[in-house]
Design an enzyme around this catalytic site. Structure first.
Site, PDB file in Angstrom:
ATOM      1  N   CYS A 145       0.862  -1.199   0.000  1.00  0.00           N
ATOM      2  CA  CYS A 145       0.000   0.000   0.000  1.00  0.00           C
ATOM      3  C   CYS A 145       0.893   1.241   0.000  1.00  0.00           C
ATOM      4  CB  CYS A 145      -0.901   0.041   1.226  1.00  0.00           C
ATOM      5  SG  CYS A 145      -1.772  -1.489   1.578  1.00  0.00           S
TER       6      CYS A 145
ATOM      7  N   CYS B 139       2.452   2.657  -3.267  1.00  0.00           N
ATOM      8  CA  CYS B 139       1.677   3.555  -4.139  1.00  0.00           C
ATOM      9  C   CYS B 139       1.220   4.794  -3.393  1.00  0.00           C
ATOM     10  CB  CYS B 139       0.449   2.838  -4.690  1.00  0.00           C
ATOM     11  SG  CYS B 139       0.834   1.605  -5.924  1.00  0.00           S
TER      12      CYS B 139
ATOM     13  N   CYS C   1      -8.693  -2.471  -4.364  1.00  0.00           N
ATOM     14  CA  CYS C   1      -7.278  -2.126  -4.540  1.00  0.00           C
ATOM     15  C   CYS C   1      -6.438  -3.398  -4.440  1.00  0.00           C
ATOM     16  CB  CYS C   1      -6.849  -1.151  -3.446  1.00  0.00           C
ATOM     17  SG  CYS C   1      -6.046   0.319  -4.068  1.00  0.00           S
TER      18      CYS C   1
ATOM     19  N   CYS D 256     -35.539   1.405  10.761  1.00  0.00           N
ATOM     20  CA  CYS D 256     -34.377   1.924  11.498  1.00  0.00           C
ATOM     21  C   CYS D 256     -34.770   3.165  12.297  1.00  0.00           C
ATOM     22  CB  CYS D 256     -33.252   2.294  10.541  1.00  0.00           C
ATOM     23  SG  CYS D 256     -32.826   1.046   9.335  1.00  0.00           S
TER      24      CYS D 256
ATOM     25  N   CYS E 260     -36.295   3.287  15.973  1.00  0.00           N
ATOM     26  CA  CYS E 260     -35.395   3.294  17.130  1.00  0.00           C
ATOM     27  C   CYS E 260     -34.474   4.503  17.077  1.00  0.00           C
ATOM     28  CB  CYS E 260     -34.542   2.023  17.155  1.00  0.00           C
ATOM     29  SG  CYS E 260     -35.412   0.583  17.761  1.00  0.00           S
ATOM     30  N   HIS E 261     -33.827   4.675  15.930  1.00  0.00           N
ATOM     31  CA  HIS E 261     -32.693   5.588  15.851  1.00  0.00           C
ATOM     32  C   HIS E 261     -33.049   7.049  15.608  1.00  0.00           C
ATOM     33  CE1 HIS E 261     -29.877   2.342  16.375  1.00  0.00           C
ATOM     34  NE2 HIS E 261     -30.496   1.653  15.441  1.00  0.00           N
TER      35      HIS E 261
ATOM     36  N   CYS F 104     -28.336  -5.827  13.891  1.00  0.00           N
ATOM     37  CA  CYS F 104     -29.577  -5.045  13.885  1.00  0.00           C
ATOM     38  C   CYS F 104     -30.672  -5.816  13.144  1.00  0.00           C
ATOM     39  CB  CYS F 104     -29.362  -3.712  13.168  1.00  0.00           C
ATOM     40  SG  CYS F 104     -29.007  -2.348  14.274  1.00  0.00           S
TER      41      CYS F 104
END
Lengths: 109, 251, 158
Positions: B68, B71, B104, B167, B170-171, B212
């Site tokens: 990694c 590059c 990659c 979702c 609850c959130h 979840c």
């Protein structure tokens, strides 16, 4: 006794004054698998780090017996008096006989 | 008696419902002890994966292609990258940080994919995400990203599973309340990959999303599933401006 | 009037119960692991080895309430000069209601400078943590702390 490597994080000063009490923190990667043997669940054998041994300049400064009651990825903090420049050697002993080792130099002025 | 009082105070303190529309940083819902742990690399287990990821960053694959670092340069150059993901690739595909790294790996490094949720991929993701810690989430939601954002929003608002919950129920509507020994967050995912105490290990956001799905008795989608990545984009849009907390500590 | 043959009846019943138990051993619940082999009391007695502990000199730094028993911070400080003649030799950490009450033992000496150790433990449920510190003078210090645990560790199936 072959020593293998293990992901670990050691937090301690690189240098200290003679007589100074330094804190050493050790964090090591280990699942600390406690035995699971309950109805309906796949049995998992116990596999933990059962001993942490630390020597400084050849003398033992900590010997810790661990059990399945120690949280996964064990964290241990302890102190030692800076006496002379030397290597602090950490050895973790695992169920089954494997020994993992890390070393860190402490320079004492 | 004292035990009941302490318990009552702790539960009351946690049950501070958010105002409608307010998106709370997950760290604000952690106990002071866990928040301190999240900020302490000498004790935070997630740093064991960060260390592993930093080493992997410098390791060249067997294919002979560069590491990694070969590059991208030193990993600190990844500052701000995680804050912009998920993002749309040049071929139109929506990628999160994990699938971006894998692409990659296979295309540029010509090496076998690490595998979602593998130790290697978790480590690299944690190490790269750390370089965005404290920076505000800044995903692109216009242009090529717009249809993906819409898909994610649709998923977020759809009732699912045997419990037939969306979702948002609850959130958005119950943030700060307790559920199954945990506190309901705004579901923004800004701390992932996170060391979750329940898992006793570091895990990705998709692992959390699958939990979840299980929680509402819906089908758990596979790791890397498009619906989860689109949802990630929508969650990141909701989190816009909140600081990245990766690697997080979660219950 | 003949006396009812209760003695043989009980014996037979007891014998039947014993053989039934052998055929159908009590199943453990999914929540509890196998029954603890050692109790906290037994472990304490073993460590004390006849000594009476001093209820002083131990500071147990732990949260009063732990939201998740999988990882609970613990720091222990013992009042000790940590000199050659007077120092802590061992610090035992015991958990009253864990499957294994012996959680850890730290063995240190004068080179520690301070009798202060820290770690992270797993707690199965709300319980008392007991610390026993042995010294080179042959004394033992004892400290205890109750911790409320909301979600215990050691619960399998998740």
């Amino acid at each position: 006794m072959a020593s293998a490597s293990i992901p670990a994080r050691i937090t301690m000063p690189a240098e200290a004054r003679r007589g100074e009490i330094i804190e050493i923190r050790v964090l090591v990667r280990h699942a600390m698998d406690r035995a699971i043997d309950a109805p309906g669940l796949t049995p998992v054998p116990r596999k933990i780090i059962h001993t942490l041994r630390v020597t400084y300049d050849g003398a033992e400064i900590l010997h810790m017996d661990l059990s399945p009651g120690i949280a996964a990825n064990p964290y241990v903090a302890f102190t030692t008096v800076a006496t002379a420049t030397g290597e602090v050697v950490f050895e973790w002993l695992e169920d089954g006989g494997a020994v993992y080792e890390r070393r860190q130099m402490l320079t004492v002025t | 008696m004292r035990r009941l009082v302490v318990l009552g105070l702790a539960l009351a303190a946690a049950a501070i419902p958010a105002m409608a529309g307010e998106v709370r940083a997950p760290a604000s819902l952690l106990s002071p002890d866990l928040r301190a742990l999240q900020d302490d690399p000498s004790r935070h287990p997630g740093w064991l994966w960060v260390d592993g990821g930093e080493a992997l960053w410098r390791e060249a694959p067997r294919s002979g292609r560069p590491s990694c670092q070969g590059c991208h340069g030193p990993i600190d150059g990844m500052r701000g990258v995680a804050a912009r993901y998920p993002a749309v690739a040049s071929d139109g595909r929506l990628l999160n940080l994990e699938t971006r790294i894998e692409r990659c790996r296979t295309d540029n490094q010509q090496a076998p994919a690490f595998g979602y949720e593998s130790e290697a991929l978790l480590s690299l993701t944690a190490a790269i995400a750390l370089r965005s810690r404290g920076l505000p989430v800044a995903v692109e939601t216009e242009g090529a990203a717009a249809p993906h954002l819409a898909a994610g929003k649709r998923f977020y608002e759809t009732r699912q599973g045997q419990l037939n919950l969306s979702c948002g129920q609850c959130h958005d509507e119950n943030v700060g309340r307790r559920l199954r020994g945990d506190v309901i967050s705004s579901g923004v995912g800004t701390g992932f990959p996170a060391y979750r105490l329940e898992w006793n290990t570091l895990g990705s956001l998709h692992r959390r999303l699958r939990a979840c799905s299980l929680g509402v008795r819906a089908t758990q989608l596979p790791y890397g599933a498009y619906d989860y990545v689109a949802l990630e984009l929508y969650l990141a849009a909701r989190a816009r401006g909140l600081p990245v907390e990766s690697p997080g500590i979660r219950r | 009037m003949t006396r009812p043959d209760r003695r043989s009846g009980l014996t037979r019943r007891a014998a039947l119960a014993t053989s039934a138990a052998a055929l159908f051993p009590a199943t453990t619940t999914a929540k509890a692991q196998t029954a603890p082999r050692e109790t906290l009391a037994l472990v304490e007695r073993t460590v004390l080895a006849g000594r009476t502990p001093l209820a002083a000199g131990v500071t147990l730094d732990m949260p009063t309430l732990s939201e998740n028993g999988n990882s609970v911070d613990l720091t222990i400080r013992i009042d000790s000069p940590m000199s050659g003649e007077d120092h802590v030799t061992a610090i035992h950490v015991l958990a009253e209601k864990n499957p294994f009450p012996r959680v850890a033992t730290f063995r240190i000496g004068p080179r520690a400078g301070r009798a202060e150790v820290g770690t992270r433990i797993r707690l199965a449920e709300t319980q008392t943590i007991v610390v026993l510190a042995e010294t080179s003078r042959g004394t033992v210090h004892r400290g205890a702390r109750e911790v409320i645990v909301i979600l215990g560790a050691c619960v399998d199936g998740g």
